[in-house]
Motif scaffolding. Structure first.
Motif, short mmCIF file in Angstrom:
data_model
loop_
_atom_site.label_atom_id
_atom_site.label_comp_id
_atom_site.label_asym_id
_atom_site.label_seq_id
_atom_site.Cartn_x
_atom_site.Cartn_y
_atom_site.Cartn_z
N PHE A 64 0.46 1.59 3.94
CA PHE A 64 1.62 0.83 3.77
C PHE A 64 2.65 1.81 3.33
O PHE A 64 3.87 1.43 3.93
CB PHE A 64 1.27 -0.31 2.69
CG PHE A 64 2.63 -1.16 2.22
CD1 PHE A 64 3.14 -1.88 3.06
CD2 PHE A 64 3.18 -0.92 1.15
CE1 PHE A 64 4.33 -2.59 3.07
CE2 PHE A 64 4.36 -1.71 0.80
CZ PHE A 64 5.00 -2.69 1.76
N GLU A 65 2.55 2.44 2.37
CA GLU A 65 3.70 3.35 1.80
C GLU A 65 4.39 4.13 3.24
O GLU A 65 5.49 4.31 3.18
CB GLU A 65 3.30 4.07 0.76
CG GLU A 65 3.00 3.37 -0.61
CD GLU A 65 2.37 4.10 -1.83
OE1 GLU A 65 2.22 5.25 -1.57
OE2 GLU A 65 2.17 3.55 -2.78
N ALA A 66 3.38 4.66 3.70
CA ALA A 66 3.75 5.67 4.85
C ALA A 66 4.44 4.77 5.91
O ALA A 66 5.47 5.02 6.47
CB ALA A 66 2.50 6.15 5.53
N LEU A 67 4.12 3.36 6.17
CA LEU A 67 4.81 2.84 7.18
C LEU A 67 6.08 2.10 6.87
O LEU A 67 7.08 2.18 7.47
CB LEU A 67 3.78 1.61 7.87
CG LEU A 67 2.52 1.98 8.58
CD1 LEU A 67 1.68 0.70 8.71
CD2 LEU A 67 3.04 2.55 9.71
N PRO A 321 4.55 10.45 7.39
CA PRO A 321 5.39 10.56 6.19
C PRO A 321 4.96 10.67 5.08
O PRO A 321 5.73 11.42 4.11
CB PRO A 321 6.22 9.33 6.71
CG PRO A 321 6.08 8.85 8.18
CD PRO A 321 4.56 9.38 8.41
N ARG A 322 4.13 9.88 4.58
CA ARG A 322 3.55 9.80 3.33
C ARG A 322 2.51 11.16 2.98
O ARG A 322 2.51 11.71 1.97
CB ARG A 322 2.80 8.64 3.00
CG ARG A 322 2.19 8.29 1.23
CD ARG A 322 3.30 8.10 0.51
NE ARG A 322 2.99 7.88 -0.74
CZ ARG A 322 3.45 8.66 -1.57
NH1 ARG A 322 4.28 9.54 -1.54
NH2 ARG A 322 3.00 8.50 -2.98
N VAL A 323 1.65 11.53 3.92
CA VAL A 323 1.13 12.81 3.92
C VAL A 323 2.20 14.02 3.50
O VAL A 323 1.58 14.98 2.91
CB VAL A 323 0.35 13.15 5.27
CG1 VAL A 323 -0.29 14.55 5.22
CG2 VAL A 323 -1.02 12.09 5.54
N ALA A 324 3.11 13.96 4.23
CA ALA A 324 4.14 15.25 4.12
C ALA A 324 4.46 15.10 2.76
O ALA A 324 4.60 16.17 2.07
CB ALA A 324 5.25 14.94 4.93
#
Length: 352
Positions: A64-67, A321-324
């Motif tokens: 969710f945080e990534a999206l 995006p969150r992995v980064a």
């Protein structure tokens, strides 16, 4: 030039991590002997969709945080690169097949309000709103506003240009410098499996296609396991990406065309508006699937002076995006903000 960070692998995880580190001021190089998007990241579908908003856990929260943060992430990339990424938050529509499905959809509405923090909706709407692209036995569909799309190859090209604009380089070979992040996809999982003598993870084949059809401003569709994702094609004309297959046994090359042909025919059957649409692109690649089905993020199990970011499988672009962010936290600042479910040890054999 001296580099602070070396990333091995120019797929979505590798380039997103490289960009996040460069955006924080690090000098970054990416090494990939096969070039940008040579593996599964060079696909065509680009469906960025959430798990259902129920039975919440750390993986769903991370996704969710990534999206949620994807629009800002990709806008920053496009601005630095002066190139489009193909990103758009278009939402997603799914048919509701029966009364049980309708009851479940209603129950999940409250979960979306809670877990999606009131920022996105999980709504029940008339299927007629999306005719002729989708039909539903109940005449109703689910619409969620969290789902988005990205043109994978455009996204990778924009990330590469943004990184270069920050002084980074992408090369086929170079000496390792600084902190090393291994984002090597299926090959990296195969190396771990060989080293530990058990299946730590593996490449799982996926296939997809692009059809010459224009869905206009409609959301993406998800029908009976098939994604239908609208993209902008040449000269601004719309195209529809469909995907994908999921094949663990792919040693027989004769099955490649047959499985993709079956997918295309299934897509045309599920969405009759595509019945006459021509196939303009066919794609096949190996998606890295870790044993735990969660991404592997953290210290590398074989080289503890290296880091690993692998196992994106079907959601690599969606969570990138969150992995980064969390990998940049770890690599540059020594802060471990990675969910424990994503630790590489989760996919490794238990140690005595």
């Amino acid at each position: 030039m001296r580099y602070d960070v070396t990333v091995l692998g120019a797929g979505i995880f590798g380039l997103a991590i490289a960009w996040a580190c460069a955006a924080r001021g690090a000098k970054v190089q990416v090494i990939d002997p096969n070039g940008i998007g040579a593996g599964s990241s060079g696909g065509v579908v680009g469906a960025l969709a959430p798990h259902v908003p129920e039975q919440w856990n750390a993986k769903k929260q991370f996704q969710f945080e990534a999206l949620d943060g994807a629009a800002v992430f990709w806008a920053g990339v496009a601005d630095a690169a002066n190139l489009p990424s193909g990103y758009a938050r278009v939402g997603r529509v799914q048919p509701i097949m029966d009364q049980a499905g309708l009851d479940l959809a209603r129950a999940r509405q409250s979960g979306a309000k809670t877990h999606w923090q009131g920022r996105y909706i999980w709504d029940i709407r008339p299927a007629a709103d999306y005719a002729p692209w989708i039909t539903s036995p109940t005449a109703q569909v689910i619409f969620d506003s969290l789902s988005a799309r990205l043109a994978p190859r455009q996204g990778l090209a924009a990330l590469a240009a943004a990184l270069r604009a920050k002084g980074g380089q992408i090369v086929s070979d170079a000496p390792l410098m600084g902190s090393v992040v291994e984002a090597t996809g299926a090959a990296g999982l195969a190396e771990l499996s060989d080293a530990f003598g058990v299946a730590v993870g593996a490449g799982q084949k996926g296939q997809a296609a692009i059809l010459d059809a224009d869905m206009g401003s409609l959301p993406q569709l998800f029908i009976d396991g098939v994604h239908f994702v609208p993209h902008e094609g040449p000269q601004g004309r719309g195209q529809v990406a469909i995907g994908s297959t999921s094949e663990r046994d792919f040693n027989d090359p004769s099955t490649t065309d047959a499985n993709l042909d079956f997918l295309i025919e299934k897509a045309r059957r599920l969405c009759p508006a595509l019945a006459e649409a021509q196939v303009v692109t066919r794609w096949a690649g190996l998606r890295p699937r870790a044993k735990s089905r969660a991404p592997m993020l953290g210290r590398h199990p074989l080289r503890t002076d290296h880091f690993i970011a692998n196992g994106g499988f079907k959601i690599g672009f969606g969570i990138a995006p969150r992995v980064a962010d969390v990998m940049a936290d770890l690599v540059l600042e020594g802060r471990d903000t990675i969910p424990s479910d994503f630790a590489p040890a989760v996919s490794l054999p238990a140690q005595d």
